[in-house]
Design a protein around this motif. Structure first.
Motif, short mmCIF file in Angstrom:
data_model
loop_
_atom_site.label_atom_id
_atom_site.label_comp_id
_atom_site.label_asym_id
_atom_site.label_seq_id
_atom_site.Cartn_x
_atom_site.Cartn_y
_atom_site.Cartn_z
N SER A 31 -27.29 58.85 8.10
CA SER A 31 -26.49 59.85 7.44
C SER A 31 -25.80 59.58 6.26
N GLY A 32 -25.79 60.57 5.41
CA GLY A 32 -24.86 60.27 4.15
C GLY A 32 -24.65 61.64 3.55
N ARG A 33 -24.44 61.67 2.29
CA ARG A 33 -23.98 62.70 1.55
C ARG A 33 -24.76 62.43 0.00
N VAL A 34 -24.87 63.85 -0.53
CA VAL A 34 -25.60 63.80 -1.94
C VAL A 34 -24.70 64.46 -2.72
N THR A 35 -24.32 64.06 -3.70
CA THR A 35 -23.34 64.60 -4.69
C THR A 35 -24.12 64.69 -6.32
N ALA A 36 -23.31 65.50 -7.23
CA ALA A 36 -23.78 65.35 -8.70
C ALA A 36 -23.31 64.01 -8.92
N GLU A 37 -23.86 63.82 -10.25
CA GLU A 37 -23.58 62.50 -10.87
C GLU A 37 -22.30 61.99 -10.91
N ASP A 38 -21.24 63.07 -10.95
CA ASP A 38 -19.93 62.62 -10.90
C ASP A 38 -19.42 61.85 -9.67
N GLY A 39 -20.14 62.05 -8.61
CA GLY A 39 -20.14 61.37 -7.50
C GLY A 39 -18.80 62.08 -6.39
N ILE A 40 -18.82 63.34 -7.06
CA ILE A 40 -17.53 64.07 -6.11
C ILE A 40 -17.94 65.57 -5.78
N THR A 41 -18.90 66.21 -6.72
CA THR A 41 -19.59 67.64 -6.49
C THR A 41 -20.61 67.52 -5.45
N PRO A 42 -20.48 68.19 -4.27
CA PRO A 42 -21.64 68.16 -3.35
C PRO A 42 -22.50 68.88 -3.90
N ILE A 43 -23.96 68.60 -3.31
CA ILE A 43 -25.07 69.32 -3.82
C ILE A 43 -25.78 69.68 -2.68
N ALA A 44 -25.97 71.11 -2.21
CA ALA A 44 -26.58 71.73 -1.04
C ALA A 44 -28.06 72.03 -1.47
N GLY A 45 -28.87 71.84 -0.41
CA GLY A 45 -30.22 72.07 -0.62
C GLY A 45 -31.31 71.12 -1.06
N ILE A 46 -30.66 69.71 -1.06
CA ILE A 46 -31.60 68.59 -1.48
C ILE A 46 -32.43 68.20 -0.27
N THR A 47 -33.58 67.90 -0.46
CA THR A 47 -34.51 67.35 0.42
C THR A 47 -34.33 65.93 0.50
N VAL A 48 -34.02 65.31 1.91
CA VAL A 48 -33.67 63.94 2.04
C VAL A 48 -34.69 63.51 3.05
N GLN A 49 -35.55 62.61 2.67
CA GLN A 49 -36.81 62.03 3.44
C GLN A 49 -36.47 60.72 4.01
N ALA A 50 -36.50 60.60 5.31
CA ALA A 50 -36.26 59.01 5.94
C ALA A 50 -37.80 58.66 6.15
N ARG A 51 -38.38 57.83 5.10
CA ARG A 51 -39.86 57.55 5.25
C ARG A 51 -40.10 56.31 6.03
N PHE A 52 -40.81 56.27 6.97
CA PHE A 52 -41.23 55.15 7.90
C PHE A 52 -42.57 54.60 7.48
N GLU A 53 -43.27 55.24 6.44
CA GLU A 53 -44.42 54.57 5.89
C GLU A 53 -44.49 55.61 4.64
N GLU A 54 -45.22 55.10 3.69
CA GLU A 54 -45.40 55.58 2.35
C GLU A 54 -45.50 57.15 2.42
N ASN A 55 -46.31 57.84 3.17
CA ASN A 55 -46.61 59.03 3.33
C ASN A 55 -46.47 59.62 4.65
N ALA A 56 -45.30 59.12 5.22
CA ALA A 56 -45.03 59.82 6.67
C ALA A 56 -43.52 59.66 6.85
N TRP A 57 -43.03 60.82 6.80
CA TRP A 57 -41.25 60.87 6.95
C TRP A 57 -40.83 62.08 7.92
#
Length: 142
Positions: A31-57
Motif C-alpha cells: 500500500s501507499g500514497r501518490v502525490t503531486a511533485e510537492d509530496g503533499i497534494t494527493p492525486i486521485a485516479g492514478i493507476t497503480v500496478q503491482a507487477r509480478f512479471e513484466e507483462n502480468a500485474w
C-alpha cells in the motif's frame, strides 16, 4: 428447494468460505500514497500496478486521498508502476523513479508480509501540439 437440499447447499457454501480463510489470512499486502511533485497534494485516479512479471500485474486506482492498496496478494516478487491513464497530466513512473521494469525496485513478499509506504510523487508532464509537414513544400502529413 426442500429443507434437505437447502441445508446441503448452505453447508457447501460455508465449507467454501472456510476454505478461503487460510489463503486470505496468509495474504501479503502493498500500500501507499501518490502525490503531486510537492509530496503533499494527493492525486486521485492514478493507476497503480503491482507487477509480478513484466507483462502480468494486479491493478488498483488511487482514491481521493491518493491512497491505494493491494490487500490480498500471493507471496511473490512485485514491482510497482504508477500510470496516469485518465488525467494525462502526470508522467508515468516506476517506484523510486526507476527507468524500466528491469531496474525497478523489487518487493519480495512472503505470506503475511506487508509493504506500507510504497509512495510516489509524480511530476507534471509536457505536451507537444502542432502539425507535422513535409520538408519539400510544407504539405501536411497524415
Amino acid at each position: 428447494m426442500n429443507a434437505s437440499h437447502f441445508l446441503r447447499w448452505a453447508m457447501y457454501c460455508f465449507a467454501l468460505i472456510l476454505a478461503t480463510f487460510p489463503q486470505i489470512s496468509h495474504a501479503a499486502e502493498i500500500s501507499g500514497r501518490v502525490t503531486a511533485e510537492d509530496g503533499i497534494t494527493p492525486i486521485a485516479g492514478i493507476t497503480v500496478q503491482a507487477r509480478f512479471e513484466e507483462n502480468a500485474w494486479y491493478g488498483a486506482v488511487t482514491d481521493s486521498n491518493g491512497e491505494y492498496s493491494f490487500p490480498f496478494l500471493s507471496a511473490a516478487t512485485y514491482k510497482i508502476r504508477f500510470e496516469d491513464n485518465d488525467l494525462n497530466t502526470y508522467l508515468n513512473e516506476w517506484y523510486e523513479n526507476a527507468a524500466d521494469y528491469a531496474s525497478a525496485t523489487s518487493f519480495v513478499l512472503g505470506d503475511n508480509d506487508v509493504a506500507n509506504g510504497v509512495d510516489a510523487s509524480l511530476a507534471v508532464g509536457g505536451r507537444l501540439i502542432g502539425t507535422v509537414t513535409a520538408d519539400n513544400g510544407g504539405a501536411q502529413l497524415p
